[in-house]
Motif scaffolding. Structure first.
Motif, mmCIF file in Angstrom:
data_model
loop_
_atom_site.group_PDB
_atom_site.id
_atom_site.type_symbol
_atom_site.label_atom_id
_atom_site.label_comp_id
_atom_site.label_asym_id
_atom_site.label_seq_id
_atom_site.Cartn_x
_atom_site.Cartn_y
_atom_site.Cartn_z
ATOM 1 N N ALA A 18 40.996 10.754 -41.068
ATOM 2 C CA ALA A 18 40.376 11.717 -41.966
ATOM 3 C C ALA A 18 39.038 11.174 -42.460
ATOM 4 C CB ALA A 18 41.304 11.985 -43.152
ATOM 5 N N GLY A 19 38.090 12.073 -42.680
ATOM 6 C CA GLY A 19 36.810 11.669 -43.244
ATOM 7 C C GLY A 19 35.788 11.288 -42.192
ATOM 8 N N SER A 20 36.055 11.633 -40.941
ATOM 9 C CA SER A 20 35.101 11.288 -39.900
ATOM 10 C C SER A 20 34.842 12.514 -39.023
ATOM 11 C CB SER A 20 35.688 10.141 -39.066
ATOM 12 O OG SER A 20 35.177 10.179 -37.760
ATOM 13 N N ALA A 21 33.583 12.753 -38.699
ATOM 14 C CA ALA A 21 33.250 13.872 -37.820
ATOM 15 C C ALA A 21 32.083 13.444 -36.939
ATOM 16 C CB ALA A 21 32.865 15.109 -38.632
ATOM 17 N N VAL A 22 32.077 13.922 -35.701
ATOM 18 C CA VAL A 22 31.031 13.513 -34.770
ATOM 19 C C VAL A 22 30.081 14.680 -34.511
ATOM 20 C CG1 VAL A 22 30.551 12.664 -32.431
ATOM 21 C CG2 VAL A 22 32.555 11.837 -33.667
ATOM 22 N N THR A 23 28.796 14.386 -34.530
ATOM 23 C CA THR A 23 27.799 15.380 -34.157
ATOM 24 C C THR A 23 26.982 14.834 -33.000
ATOM 25 O OG1 THR A 23 26.047 16.840 -34.961
ATOM 26 C CG2 THR A 23 25.987 14.577 -35.752
ATOM 27 N N ILE A 24 26.280 15.707 -32.311
ATOM 28 C CA ILE A 24 25.331 15.241 -31.301
ATOM 29 C C ILE A 24 23.946 15.438 -31.897
ATOM 30 C CG2 ILE A 24 24.470 15.482 -28.944
ATOM 31 C CD1 ILE A 24 27.336 14.815 -28.756
ATOM 32 N N ALA A 25 23.310 14.319 -32.236
ATOM 33 C CA ALA A 25 21.979 14.381 -32.832
ATOM 34 C C ALA A 25 20.947 14.287 -31.721
ATOM 35 C CB ALA A 25 21.803 13.233 -33.815
ATOM 36 N N LEU A 26 19.795 14.868 -31.936
ATOM 37 C CA LEU A 26 18.707 14.717 -30.975
ATOM 38 C C LEU A 26 17.658 13.823 -31.589
ATOM 39 C CD1 LEU A 26 17.891 18.154 -29.325
ATOM 40 C CD2 LEU A 26 18.937 16.154 -28.292
ATOM 41 N N GLU A 27 17.436 12.683 -30.961
ATOM 42 C CA GLU A 27 16.350 11.806 -31.383
ATOM 43 C C GLU A 27 15.235 12.030 -30.388
ATOM 44 O OE1 GLU A 27 15.727 9.780 -33.823
ATOM 45 O OE2 GLU A 27 17.589 10.215 -34.881
ATOM 46 N N GLY A 28 14.220 12.775 -30.784
ATOM 47 C CA GLY A 28 13.241 13.191 -29.797
ATOM 48 C C GLY A 28 13.945 14.173 -28.886
ATOM 49 N N THR A 29 13.998 13.873 -27.595
ATOM 50 C CA THR A 29 14.771 14.742 -26.705
ATOM 51 C C THR A 29 16.055 14.062 -26.273
ATOM 52 O OG1 THR A 29 13.590 13.856 -24.838
ATOM 53 C CG2 THR A 29 12.737 15.893 -25.773
ATOM 54 N N ARG A 30 16.327 12.901 -26.873
ATOM 55 C CA ARG A 30 17.487 12.156 -26.411
ATOM 56 C C ARG A 30 18.708 12.477 -27.254
ATOM 57 N NH1 ARG A 30 17.560 5.643 -25.541
ATOM 58 N NH2 ARG A 30 19.360 5.604 -24.176
ATOM 59 N N PRO A 31 19.754 13.003 -26.633
ATOM 60 C CA PRO A 31 20.944 13.313 -27.418
ATOM 61 C C PRO A 31 21.773 12.053 -27.676
ATOM 62 C CG PRO A 31 21.194 14.076 -25.150
ATOM 63 C CD PRO A 31 19.886 13.351 -25.214
ATOM 64 N N LEU A 32 22.222 11.882 -28.899
ATOM 65 C CA LEU A 32 23.060 10.740 -29.260
ATOM 66 C C LEU A 32 24.263 11.257 -30.026
ATOM 67 C CD1 LEU A 32 20.375 8.267 -30.751
ATOM 68 C CD2 LEU A 32 21.444 8.114 -28.503
ATOM 69 N N VAL A 87 26.822 10.873 -32.774
ATOM 70 C CA VAL A 87 26.760 10.098 -34.005
ATOM 71 C C VAL A 87 27.939 10.457 -34.893
ATOM 72 C CG1 VAL A 87 25.401 9.589 -36.059
ATOM 73 C CG2 VAL A 87 24.240 10.087 -33.924
ATOM 74 N N GLU A 88 28.587 9.434 -35.406
ATOM 75 C CA GLU A 88 29.728 9.669 -36.276
ATOM 76 C C GLU A 88 29.281 9.691 -37.740
ATOM 77 O OE1 GLU A 88 32.913 6.888 -35.783
ATOM 78 O OE2 GLU A 88 33.797 7.435 -37.702
ATOM 79 N N ILE A 89 29.686 10.738 -38.432
ATOM 80 C CA ILE A 89 29.422 10.834 -39.871
ATOM 81 C C ILE A 89 30.726 10.478 -40.584
ATOM 82 C CG2 ILE A 89 28.640 12.319 -41.752
ATOM 83 C CD1 ILE A 89 26.564 12.349 -39.622
ATOM 84 N N GLN A 90 30.657 9.542 -41.513
ATOM 85 C CA GLN A 90 31.854 9.141 -42.252
ATOM 86 C C GLN A 90 31.704 9.558 -43.702
ATOM 87 O OE1 GLN A 90 31.508 4.962 -41.571
ATOM 88 N NE2 GLN A 90 32.334 5.070 -39.490
ATOM 89 N N ALA A 91 32.771 10.127 -44.254
ATOM 90 C CA ALA A 91 32.724 10.524 -45.662
ATOM 91 C C ALA A 91 33.961 9.993 -46.362
ATOM 92 C CB ALA A 91 32.673 12.050 -45.780
ATOM 93 N N LEU A 92 33.772 9.607 -47.611
ATOM 94 C CA LEU A 92 34.910 9.223 -48.443
ATOM 95 C C LEU A 92 34.806 9.978 -49.754
ATOM 96 C CD1 LEU A 92 37.388 7.464 -49.000
ATOM 97 C CD2 LEU A 92 35.840 5.774 -49.981
#
Ligand code: TYD
Ligand code: MG
Length: 468
Positions: free
Chosen positions: A300-314, A316-321
């Motif tokens: 719980a408390g973790s979600a993954v997004t695909i971020a674009l850095e420039g044109t490069r997709p990465l 990235v895990e977002i963690q929340a507490l």
């Protein structure tokens, strides 16, 4: 001939004939520094570099020459690959002979380390490389070289703070690569003003650009970025150089991103990912997986997004507490993402998804030391917060990408195709996102055959994400 003084604003570079407390051009206070202009011929040259003419061509060839455009060769000189793939990707394939590249970044981020490693790789491949150090002694550079394995034949050191000696040696020895560390520590004897002042910094860059263009040497120039830019930094130099590369990262974290802010010989959309280790900077093998720390099974408390850095997709895990707050106002702390954006998302969650965090402390962290600026991460942040509050993990194999409006409506992330392709490549089977901006009034939820789940509002998206 008598010398003449002008007062140069260290913020914007404007020269004024008289000192005053405030720069008339940019309005900054206490930024004027007396700079002595030499009498006679050097004055004209200083003037030319100040106007940003870029110098070089005319001065090296003597008289300027007009030639038909059809007769000009467009063949690019062969590039020197740096040997570090993540760096070459940003440079556009390697160093271009006869060009000048500025490597900017905060002090201590790893600029000297990176260039020393690149210098050693090129030297090992048979190129002659000169490392000019104005900042550290030869002994200190040697110490670092031992650490990163850069004590190699073909790599020479020159410890000097005099611009003229650096230029003379480059012009007479023609190294394939000359590293100059740093633009702030070299100074021209012809010019008044201390090393690091705007006038000196521009002079250093333009004289080095000249010597690079006159031959086949590629000059890699280090520039420290300062917080408020009161000391001349790379920003005053961008037009004098062919490429500006920034090395970024949280100082205490190990991740370093390298990206081009300007590149005459390549794209500015590429990002390289490196990691600082005990023996220098190393490439990250599968960069896109690097920013996910997910455990299996999902927590719980973790979600993954695909971020674009420039044109490069990465990915990235977002963690929340989210934790019950004690007395006083609850804490909201973030790393790697704008706190105000998170505060907005907390309000949107309360108003449009019935998730009230008023009595809770909230911590949000972007894994791996990355900094996320794009609103496409909104949905993943909201999902991580909801997941933590409800103590329910996000469904496994799910990534989220979408921008949230204050109304709770969800919009697709830009360049959804690229993100989706990357999500698939990494083995995610479901992408939750919003309808495209031009989307016709869509039903509140729709699944498409390719694993994309469209939700038009936050509440629906969270239902899809949290298996409710
Ligand atoms: P440095 O290259 O000197 O930074 P800059 O030239 O941008 O000011 O790097 C300084 C930091 O890097 C320092 O805090 C120590 C760390 N470091 C490592 O972690 N591993 C290494 O192999 C080296 C050489 C430095
Ligand atoms: Mg350094």
């Amino acid at each position: 001939m008598p010398n003449r003084s002008v007062y140069v604003c260290q913020q914007c570079g404007t020269a004024a004939p008289k000192w005053s407390g405030q720069c008339a051009e940019c309005g900054a206070w206490n930024t004027l520094v007396e700079t002595v202009l030499p009498g006679g011929g050097r004055k004209a040259r200083a003037g030319a570099s100040r106007s940003g003419a870029g110098g070089g061509a005319a001065s090296s060839a003597g008289a300027a020459r007009v030639e038909p455009i059809a007769g000009v060769s467009s063949a690019e000189a062969e590039r020197l690959p740096s040997g570090i793939g993540e760096v070459d990707r940003v440079l556009g394939g390697g160093f271009v002979p006869g060009s000048i590249v500025l490597l900017g970044g905060d002090p201590g981020i790893g600029k000297s380390t990176l260039l020393l490693q690149l210098a050693a790789r090129l030297a090992r491949a048979g190129a002659s490389v000169l490392y000019v150090t104005g900042e550290e002694s030869s002994r200190q550079v040697r110490g670092r070289a031992e650490r990163v394995g850069a004590v190699v034949d073909g790599l020479s050191l020159l410890a000097t703070t005099e611009l003229e000696s650096a230029v003379d040696i480059i012009a007479s020895t023609h190294p394939a690569l000359a590293v100059v560390d740093s633009v702030q520590t070299l100074a021209s004897a012809d010019l008044g003003g201390p090393a690091g002042s705007v006038g000196q910094v521009r002079e250093v860059a333009s004289r080095l650009a000249e010597v690079a263009k006159a031959g086949t040497t590629c000059v890699a120039l280090v520039g420290h970025v300062t917080k408020e830019g009161t000391v001349a930094g790379p920003r005053t130099l961008e037009h004098l150089v062919d490429a500006v590369i920034y090395l970024e990262g949280e100082r205490l974290g190990a991740t370093r991103l390298i990206r081009a802010a300007k590149n005459r010989y390549g794209s500015t959309d590429e990002v390289g990912v490196l990691e600082m280790r005990g023996d220098g900077l190393v490439e990250v093998p599968d960069a896109s997986r690097f920013f996910i720390e997910s455990e299996q099974p999902p927590v719980a408390g973790s979600a993954v997004t695909i971020a674009l850095e420039g044109t490069r997709p990465l990915a990235v895990e977002i963690q929340a507490l989210v934790a019950p707050a004690g007395y006083g106002s609850p804490r909201r702390a973030t790393t790697g993402i704008d706190t105000n954006r998170v505060l907005m998302l907390i309000a949107v969650l309360a108003r449009h998804a019935g998730l009230n965090l008023t009595g809770h402390d909230v911590y949000v962290n972007v894994a791996g030391g990355l900094r996320i600026e794009e609103p496409a991460a909104d949905l993943a942040v909201a999902a991580a917060l909801a997941s933590s509050l409800r103590e329910r993990p996000v469904r496994s194999g799910t990534v989220l990408a979408g921008e949230l409006a204050l109304s709770g409506r969800l919009r697709a992330a830009t360049r959804g195709e690229r993100r989706l392709a990357e999500a698939r490549r990494l083995g995610f089977d479901q992408l939750i996102t919003g309808p495209a901006r031009d989307g016709t009034a869509a039903p509140s939820r729709r699944a498409t055959s390719d694993g994309v789940q469209l939700a038009s509002d936050l509440r629906t998206a969270l239902q899809l994400a949290l298996e409710e």
